[in-house]
Design an enzyme around this catalytic site. Structure first.
Site, PDB file in Angstrom:
ATOM      1  N   LYS A  58      33.244  94.584  42.540  1.00 57.67           N
ATOM      2  CA  LYS A  58      33.605  94.141  41.199  1.00 57.67           C
ATOM      3  C   LYS A  58      32.586  93.158  40.612  1.00 57.67           C
ATOM      4  O   LYS A  58      31.743  92.597  41.313  1.00 57.67           O
ATOM      5  CB  LYS A  58      35.007  93.515  41.209  1.00 57.67           C
ATOM      6  CG  LYS A  58      36.105  94.583  41.284  1.00 57.67           C
ATOM      7  CD  LYS A  58      37.481  94.020  41.031  1.00 57.67           C
ATOM      8  CE  LYS A  58      38.509  95.150  40.908  1.00 57.67           C
ATOM      9  NZ  LYS A  58      39.869  94.647  40.731  1.00 57.67           N
TER      10      LYS A  58
ATOM     11  N   ARG B  84      41.861  97.340  49.004  1.00 56.29           N
ATOM     12  CA  ARG B  84      41.567  98.540  48.195  1.00 56.29           C
ATOM     13  C   ARG B  84      40.060  98.597  48.001  1.00 56.29           C
ATOM     14  O   ARG B  84      39.473  97.716  47.375  1.00 56.29           O
ATOM     15  CB  ARG B  84      42.300  98.459  46.857  1.00 56.29           C
ATOM     16  CG  ARG B  84      42.109  99.678  45.958  1.00 56.29           C
ATOM     17  CD  ARG B  84      42.878  99.508  44.655  1.00 56.29           C
ATOM     18  NE  ARG B  84      42.779 100.690  43.799  1.00 56.29           N
ATOM     19  CZ  ARG B  84      41.818 100.883  42.892  1.00 56.29           C
ATOM     20  NH1 ARG B  84      40.874  99.966  42.730  1.00 56.29           N
ATOM     21  NH2 ARG B  84      41.807 101.985  42.166  1.00 56.29           N
TER      22      ARG B  84
END
Length: 276
Positions: free
Chosen positions: A222, A256
Site C-alpha cells: 500500500k 491480506r
C-alpha cells in the site's frame, strides 16, 4: 480462542491465517489487468493455495483512492463467472468476496462463496448485513468514511483509534442484530487516513483486541509503504513483510496479501519466535 465458521468448517486463529488477494479488475493498483481470463485466474488461485493461502479474497471493484465507479451489473459480470469457476475447480476453497453490494454478496454466496469482505461495513448498502446474516456467512467489516471515490477527504479525527473502536462496536452490534455470528474487523489502512494516521493505527492495533473478534491487517504494497520510501507498489514487498510482522506482534489474526509465500513465512517465523 477466536474462530469463524465457514460453511461448517471451523477456522481457528491460534495460528494467524493468510488471505491471498485475487483482483479481477483492470485497474487495481498493483495487479490490475493481470488476471484477465479464467485460465489466468485459476493459475493464480492454485499458486496461492499451494503457497499456503488459507482464504482467497476475490474482488471485481477496485477501491483504491479515486478509483472509477463500477456499476453493479459490471461488477456481477466480472465476478460471477470467476466464483462459479473457482468453486467448481477447487471444491474445498474458502472464498471471500470483496464487495460492498448486497446483490453481489447474495449471488456469490449462492454460488458457494464463503465470506463477504465489505470495505463499507454496510454503509454503502443497507441490505448488506441482512443478506450476510441470512447465509450465516462470516463478515469482514472495514473502517472507512465516505466512499472509495471521496474517502481521502475524510481524514479529520480527534482520536482515530477511539473513533474506530466506537465505530466497530456499533457495527458489530448491528451485525449481530442481523444474525451475523462471525465478524472480522479491518482497520482500513489507506482508507480515510493520512500516511501518519495509518502508522498511528498500526502502532495501536492491539487496542482492537478489546472488541474480542479477529483482526484483519491489509497492508500489502500500500501507499503508506511506497509513498514513505518514495518508490512504487512493485518495490514494496520488503516493507509489506516488515509491517505484516508488526501487525502480528500487535495482535492481527489474518493477513491480506498479494504475496502469499512471503506472508506464510512471516507467520511461521512469528509463531516460532513467540511460541517458545
Amino acid at each position: 480462542m477466536k474462530s469463524i465458521n465457514c460453511k461448517g468448517k471451523l477456522i481457528t486463529f491460534e495460528v494467524p491465517k493468510v488471505m491471498g488477494i485475487l483482483n479481477v479488475t483492470p485497474n487495481s493498483f498493483f495487479d490490475g489487468g493481470l488476471h484477465n481470463s479464467l485460465e489466468k485466474i485459476e493459475q493464480q488461485t492454485e499458486r496461492m493455495l499451494l503457497e499456503g493461502a488459507d482464504i482467497i479474497d476475490v474482488g471485481a471493484y477496485s477501491t483504491q483512492p479515486n478509483a472509477p465507479f463500477v456499476s453493479e451489473e459490471e461488477e456481477l459480470e466480472r465476478i460471477v463467472p470467476v466464483v462459479k469457476h473457482l468453486v467448481n475447480k477447487f471444491p474445498d476453497i474458502i472464498l471471500s468476496v470483496d464487495t460492498f453490494r448486497s446483490e453481489v454478496a447474495k449471488q456469490t454466496l449462492d454460488l458457494g462463496a464463503t465470506i463477504i469482505n465489505d470495505v463499507s461495513a454496510g454503509n454503502l448498502d443497507d441490505k448488506m448485513m441482512q443478506v450476510v446474516g441470512s447465509f450465516k456467512a462470516p463478515y469482514i467489516m472495514m473502517h472507512m468514511k465516505g466512499t472509495p471515490q471521496n474517502m481521502q477527504q475524510f481524514t479529520s479525527y480527534d482520536d482515530v483509534m477511539h473513533e474506530m473502536i466506537y465505530y466497530f462496536s456499533d457495527k458489530i452490534a448491528q451485525a449481530q442484530q442481523h444474525g451475523i455470528v462471525d465478524v472480522i474487523v479491518d482497520p482500513g489502512f489507506g482508507f480515510s487516513k493520512t500516511l501518519d494516521q495509518n502508522y498511528e493505527v498500526l502502532n495501536k492495533l492491539d487496542l482492537l483486541q478489546n472488541l474480542d473478534v479477529p483482526i484483519l491487517s491489509a497492508l500489502s504494497r500500500k501507499s503508506m509503504i511506497y509513498k514513505f520510501f518514495e518508490t512504487t507498489p512493485q518495490e514494496a514487498l520488503n516493507g509489506t513483510t516488515v509491517l505484516n510482522t508488526i501487525s502480528l506482534i500487535k495482535g492481527a489474526n489474518l493477513l491480506r496479501v498479494h504475496d502469499v509465500k512471503e506472508a506464510v513465512e512471516c507467520v511461521k517465523l512469528y509463531k516460532k519466535t513467540y511460541s517458545n
